[in-house]
Design a protein around this motif. Structure first.
Motif, PDB file in Angstrom:
ATOM      1  N   GLU A   5       0.838  -1.192   0.000  1.00 51.95           N
ATOM      2  CA  GLU A   5       0.000   0.000   0.000  1.00 51.95           C
ATOM      3  C   GLU A   5       0.878   1.249   0.000  1.00 51.95           C
ATOM      4  O   GLU A   5       2.062   1.196   0.362  1.00 51.95           O
ATOM      5  N   ALA A   6       0.275   2.373  -0.403  1.00 49.17           N
ATOM      6  CA  ALA A   6       1.046   3.606  -0.567  1.00 49.17           C
ATOM      7  C   ALA A   6       1.724   4.052   0.721  1.00 49.17           C
ATOM      8  O   ALA A   6       2.823   4.614   0.702  1.00 49.17           O
ATOM      9  N   SER A   7       1.087   3.804   1.861  1.00 50.04           N
ATOM     10  CA  SER A   7       1.669   4.233   3.133  1.00 50.04           C
ATOM     11  C   SER A   7       2.827   3.349   3.567  1.00 50.04           C
ATOM     12  O   SER A   7       3.530   3.678   4.526  1.00 50.04           O
ATOM     13  N   ASP A   8       3.053   2.215   2.872  1.00 49.55           N
ATOM     14  CA  ASP A   8       4.175   1.336   3.194  1.00 49.55           C
ATOM     15  C   ASP A   8       5.447   1.728   2.457  1.00 49.55           C
ATOM     16  O   ASP A   8       6.520   1.197   2.724  1.00 49.55           O
ATOM     17  N   VAL A   9       5.327   2.635   1.498  1.00 47.63           N
ATOM     18  CA  VAL A   9       6.432   2.995   0.618  1.00 47.63           C
ATOM     19  C   VAL A   9       7.041   4.318   1.073  1.00 47.63           C
ATOM     20  O   VAL A   9       6.327   5.220   1.526  1.00 47.63           O
ATOM     21  N   SER A  10       8.364   4.444   0.944  1.00 49.25           N
ATOM     22  CA  SER A  10       9.048   5.693   1.297  1.00 49.25           C
ATOM     23  C   SER A  10       8.725   6.770   0.267  1.00 49.25           C
ATOM     24  O   SER A  10       9.121   6.659  -0.904  1.00 49.25           O
ATOM     25  N   GLY A  64      -8.784  11.486 -16.555  1.00 49.19           N
ATOM     26  CA  GLY A  64      -9.628  11.681 -15.376  1.00 49.19           C
ATOM     27  C   GLY A  64     -10.020  10.363 -14.740  1.00 49.19           C
ATOM     28  O   GLY A  64     -10.071  10.235 -13.510  1.00 49.19           O
ATOM     29  N   LEU A  65     -10.286   9.360 -15.577  1.00 48.76           N
ATOM     30  CA  LEU A  65     -10.600   8.018 -15.068  1.00 48.76           C
ATOM     31  C   LEU A  65      -9.395   7.416 -14.358  1.00 48.76           C
ATOM     32  O   LEU A  65      -9.532   6.742 -13.329  1.00 48.76           O
ATOM     33  N   SER A  66      -8.200   7.674 -14.879  1.00 50.12           N
ATOM     34  CA  SER A  66      -6.970   7.188 -14.240  1.00 50.12           C
ATOM     35  C   SER A  66      -6.805   7.798 -12.850  1.00 50.12           C
ATOM     36  O   SER A  66      -6.371   7.118 -11.911  1.00 50.12           O
ATOM     37  N   THR A  67      -7.158   9.072 -12.704  1.00 48.50           N
ATOM     38  CA  THR A  67      -7.112   9.711 -11.388  1.00 48.50           C
ATOM     39  C   THR A  67      -8.079   9.037 -10.424  1.00 48.50           C
ATOM     40  O   THR A  67      -7.763   8.810  -9.249  1.00 48.50           O
ATOM     41  N   ALA A  68      -9.281   8.708 -10.934  1.00 51.17           N
ATOM     42  CA  ALA A  68     -10.262   8.007 -10.101  1.00 51.17           C
ATOM     43  C   ALA A  68      -9.755   6.626  -9.700  1.00 51.17           C
ATOM     44  O   ALA A  68      -9.955   6.173  -8.566  1.00 51.17           O
ATOM     45  N   VAL A  69      -9.083   5.946 -10.633  1.00 54.97           N
ATOM     46  CA  VAL A  69      -8.494   4.635 -10.338  1.00 54.97           C
ATOM     47  C   VAL A  69      -7.429   4.762  -9.257  1.00 54.97           C
ATOM     48  O   VAL A  69      -7.392   3.980  -8.297  1.00 54.97           O
ATOM     49  N   GLN A  70      -6.552   5.768  -9.417  1.00 53.92           N
ATOM     50  CA  GLN A  70      -5.493   5.956  -8.417  1.00 53.92           C
ATOM     51  C   GLN A  70      -6.091   6.236  -7.049  1.00 53.92           C
ATOM     52  O   GLN A  70      -5.615   5.722  -6.032  1.00 53.92           O
ATOM     53  N   LYS A  71      -7.153   7.033  -7.022  1.00 54.41           N
ATOM     54  CA  LYS A  71      -7.795   7.350  -5.744  1.00 54.41           C
ATOM     55  C   LYS A  71      -8.415   6.105  -5.109  1.00 54.41           C
ATOM     56  O   LYS A  71      -8.156   5.797  -3.941  1.00 54.41           O
ATOM     57  N   ARG A  72      -9.224   5.388  -5.852  1.00 59.48           N
ATOM     58  CA  ARG A  72      -9.926   4.249  -5.276  1.00 59.48           C
ATOM     59  C   ARG A  72      -8.978   3.093  -4.937  1.00 59.48           C
ATOM     60  O   ARG A  72      -9.116   2.456  -3.886  1.00 59.48           O
ATOM     61  N   LEU A  73      -8.004   2.810  -5.795  1.00 58.14           N
ATOM     62  CA  LEU A  73      -7.106   1.689  -5.529  1.00 58.14           C
ATOM     63  C   LEU A  73      -6.124   1.990  -4.403  1.00 58.14           C
ATOM     64  O   LEU A  73      -5.550   1.075  -3.817  1.00 58.14           O
ATOM     65  N   SER A  74      -5.918   3.267  -4.109  1.00 55.90           N
ATOM     66  CA  SER A  74      -5.044   3.613  -2.982  1.00 55.90           C
ATOM     67  C   SER A  74      -5.760   3.432  -1.646  1.00 55.90           C
ATOM     68  O   SER A  74      -5.110   3.406  -0.594  1.00 55.90           O
ATOM     69  N   GLY A 143       1.816   3.781  -4.521  1.00 53.35           N
ATOM     70  CA  GLY A 143       2.882   4.635  -4.027  1.00 53.35           C
ATOM     71  C   GLY A 143       4.187   4.484  -4.773  1.00 53.35           C
ATOM     72  O   GLY A 143       5.150   5.207  -4.507  1.00 53.35           O
ATOM     73  N   ARG A 144       4.243   3.584  -5.753  1.00 52.35           N
ATOM     74  CA  ARG A 144       5.495   3.337  -6.479  1.00 52.35           C
ATOM     75  C   ARG A 144       5.639   4.316  -7.647  1.00 52.35           C
ATOM     76  O   ARG A 144       5.758   3.926  -8.807  1.00 52.35           O
ATOM     77  N   SER A 264       3.680  15.258  -5.561  1.00 52.66           N
ATOM     78  CA  SER A 264       2.231  15.423  -5.415  1.00 52.66           C
ATOM     79  C   SER A 264       1.492  14.143  -5.756  1.00 52.66           C
ATOM     80  O   SER A 264       0.503  13.780  -5.106  1.00 52.66           O
ATOM     81  N   SER A 265       1.961  13.441  -6.788  1.00 50.09           N
ATOM     82  CA  SER A 265       1.331  12.179  -7.164  1.00 50.09           C
ATOM     83  C   SER A 265       1.480  11.144  -6.057  1.00 50.09           C
ATOM     84  O   SER A 265       0.533  10.444  -5.711  1.00 50.09           O
ATOM     85  N   GLY A 266       2.687  11.062  -5.484  1.00 50.01           N
ATOM     86  CA  GLY A 266       2.896  10.136  -4.379  1.00 50.01           C
ATOM     87  C   GLY A 266       2.096  10.519  -3.145  1.00 50.01           C
ATOM     88  O   GLY A 266       1.555   9.655  -2.443  1.00 50.01           O
ATOM     89  N   LEU A 267       2.012  11.829  -2.891  1.00 50.08           N
ATOM     90  CA  LEU A 267       1.249  12.313  -1.738  1.00 50.08           C
ATOM     91  C   LEU A 267      -0.235  11.982  -1.892  1.00 50.08           C
ATOM     92  O   LEU A 267      -0.899  11.626  -0.913  1.00 50.08           O
ATOM     93  N   PHE A 268      -0.748  12.093  -3.102  1.00 51.25           N
ATOM     94  CA  PHE A 268      -2.151  11.779  -3.384  1.00 51.25           C
ATOM     95  C   PHE A 268      -2.483  10.351  -2.938  1.00 51.25           C
ATOM     96  O   PHE A 268      -3.445  10.116  -2.199  1.00 51.25           O
ATOM     97  N   SER A 269      -1.664   9.387  -3.386  1.00 48.35           N
ATOM     98  CA  SER A 269      -1.913   7.986  -3.027  1.00 48.35           C
ATOM     99  C   SER A 269      -1.730   7.750  -1.535  1.00 48.35           C
ATOM    100  O   SER A 269      -2.512   7.029  -0.901  1.00 48.35           O
ATOM    101  N   ARG A 270      -0.701   8.374  -0.972  1.00 45.00           N
ATOM    102  CA  ARG A 270      -0.393   8.143   0.444  1.00 45.00           C
ATOM    103  C   ARG A 270      -1.495   8.697   1.354  1.00 45.00           C
ATOM    104  O   ARG A 270      -1.945   8.026   2.290  1.00 45.00           O
ATOM    105  N   VAL A 271      -1.935   9.924   1.094  1.00 43.11           N
ATOM    106  CA  VAL A 271      -2.982  10.537   1.904  1.00 43.11           C
ATOM    107  C   VAL A 271      -4.283   9.755   1.767  1.00 43.11           C
ATOM    108  O   VAL A 271      -4.998   9.515   2.748  1.00 43.11           O
TER     109      VAL A 271
END
Length: 488
Positions: A5-10, A64-74, A143-144, A264-271
């Motif tokens: 998960e995103a919070s497991d990654v540096s 935009g769909l990719s952003t939704a995917v990143q949000k939901r899968l994170s 988070g990768r 910012s992209s990494g922060l999005f998934s992590r948050v």
């Protein structure tokens, strides 16, 4: 997909890897622009750029769909296989619809881009890009971001020889599109293997994705309109020359955003991941804001001192009027390095509707003051208007987040150290400029390199946070470095 998960990654380590990928990819882009401009001339390469304009407009919904995917899968525990089935089907259907429309309008498309194979080139490149964008968002959800960006960089370096070969055999601008499609298709294999996990979808999963996508898709169009507004105003109100001056200055300012883009992209998934588990997010936001302006600050102070020398040395004396535009755009990018992470945090908190309203507001404000200032001050007026609009974006997002997350610190102390180092670096460059005449690539390179050494040396000396971040990132990337260098 990976169970990580995103919070497991540096976030720091991934940001460094992704930023290096960004710089490496920028080199390929610069080389490609020079080579193909010479091979095809302005008409040929112009046709390719026009085709890419149409394709970028067509990929916006999938983006935009990719952003939704990143949000939901994170989000911890979300149904990955169901989400990938839904979004892959949607991307393929959207591609088919666009190709059908392109075929019906084939004569107009050929006339617009200037070459015969326009429909085929459009179809193959759009199809591969849509899937690439979608699966890249799925990988970023873990988070990768470093791995995701290096895949994209590899695509750039595969694209260049493929395009060169196809242009060489006489395919012209269409060959450039085919070359990029081939490179993208090759990289789809590993990115598909990393992201693909298909299961029969449920209506609940589809609704959850749509609840986000119904805002993230129009946000893609609104953000694009916001970013293209300056050049449109200049083209309508002034001349092509003014637009050209703005264009070269803007391109020189882009590296200031590299860290902010990837962080910012990494922060999005992590948050998003932390919020789904009801864990605190303030520390990650604070850490990201501390260093997203790391390149923008020295570029602003260095650009303010060497703006004309940079422009004239790189592009020629006829581009001299772009110098003040460069300084203004570097200030805009500095503000943007702080506002972009806040936008991602808002999105990660499941509030894409807030960004829809913010971008609608920005378009109205930037259009009104941009037109007024351009008529009053000329090309520099549109830059001033953009700075004001971006400052408004930062202020609105900051106020919103402080109400929703009152523990946020929106002005980290690390920024003060960076500003101090930037001022000192600028002072050194001003002194050096009075002694040395900057009239060659060699001297300009020496000034830029010397300024960078001063900035980072001072920053390393005065900022404990910077030292800890640098050493901690090295520990993440290469844990044995202390043993190799015999450092405690």
């Amino acid at each position: 997909m990976s169970d990580t998960e995103a919070s497991d990654v540096s976030l720091g380590g991934e940001t460094l890897k992704a930023t290096l990928a960004k710089f490496t990819m920028a080199v390929a882009g610069l080389v490609g622009t020079i080579v193909f401009a010479r091979l095809l001339g302005p008409v040929g390469i112009g046709g390719y750029y026009l085709l890419m304009t149409v394709i970028r407009l067509s990929t916006r919904p999938v983006g935009g769909l990719s952003t939704a995917v990143q949000k939901r899968l994170s989000e911890s525990g979300f149904a990955v296989g169901e989400a990938m089935t839904i979004t892959t089907s949607a991307a393929l259907a959207w591609t088919a619809l666009n190709v059908g429309v392109a075929y019906l309008l084939r004569e107009r498309l050929k006339s617009f881009v200037g070459f015969e194979d326009a429909v085929l080139a459009f179809g193959v490149l759009l199809g591969t890009l849509n899937l690439f964008i979608l699966y890249q968002g799925a990988i970023s959800a873990t988070g990768r971001i470093g791995w995701s960006r290096w895949i994209d960089t590899t695509r750039s370096y595969l694209t260049l020889p493929a395009q060169l070969a196809l242009v060489w055999v006489g395919l012209g601008a269409a060959g450039m599109a085919y070359g990029e499609a081939i490179a993208t298709a090759i990289l789809l294999v590993p990115i598909f293997n990393a992201a693909a996990a298909f299961e029969r979808p449920t209506l609940e999963t589809a609704k959850s994705i749509w609840e986000y996508a119904k805002y993230s898709i129009p946000n893609r169009y609104l953000s694009r309109a916001y970013s293209e507004l300056d050049i449109l105003i200049l083209g309508v109100l002034l001349t092509e020359t003014a637009a050209g001056h703005y264009g070269v200055a803007f391109r020189l300012s882009i590296p200031a955003m590299f860290i902010a883009m990837v962080a910012s992209s990494g922060l999005f998934s992590r948050v998003s991941n932390l919020r789904s588990k009801d864990e605190p997010i303030a520390e990650d936001v604070h850490n990201t804001l501390s260093f997203t302006s790391l390149f923008a600050i020295p570029m602003l102070f260095g650009g303010a001192v060497l703006d004309r020398q940079l422009i004239v040395t790189l592009y020629g004396s006829e581009f001299g009027p772009a110098a003040p535009l460069l300084t203004g755009l570097l200030l805009f990018q500095l503000v943007r390095t702080q506002s972009s992470p806040l936008e991602k945090v808002v999105g990660a908190l499941d509030r894409p509707n807030v960004m829809t309203r913010v971008y609608a507001l920005l378009l109205v404000v930037n259009t009104i003051i941009g037109v007024g200032f351009t008529l009053w001050l000329g090309a520099i007026g549109v830059v001033i208007a953009t700075i004001l609009a971006e400052t408004l974006r930062y202020a609105v997002l900051a106020v919103y987040l402080r109400r929703d997350q009152p523990v946020f610190s929106l002005f980290p102390r690390a920024l003060i150290a960076q500003l101090f180092s930037g001022v000192l670096m600028g002072s050194v460059l001003v002194g050096a400029k009075t002694v040395v005449r900057v009239d060659s690539w060699l001297i300009l390179g020496g000034m830029i390199g010397g300024g960078a050494v001063v900035y980072f040396t001072v920053l390393f000396a005065v900022s404990r946070r910077f030292r800890e971040t640098v050493l901690g990132t090295l520990d993440d990337l290469y844990p044995a470095w202390r043993d190799v260098l015999n450092v405690e």
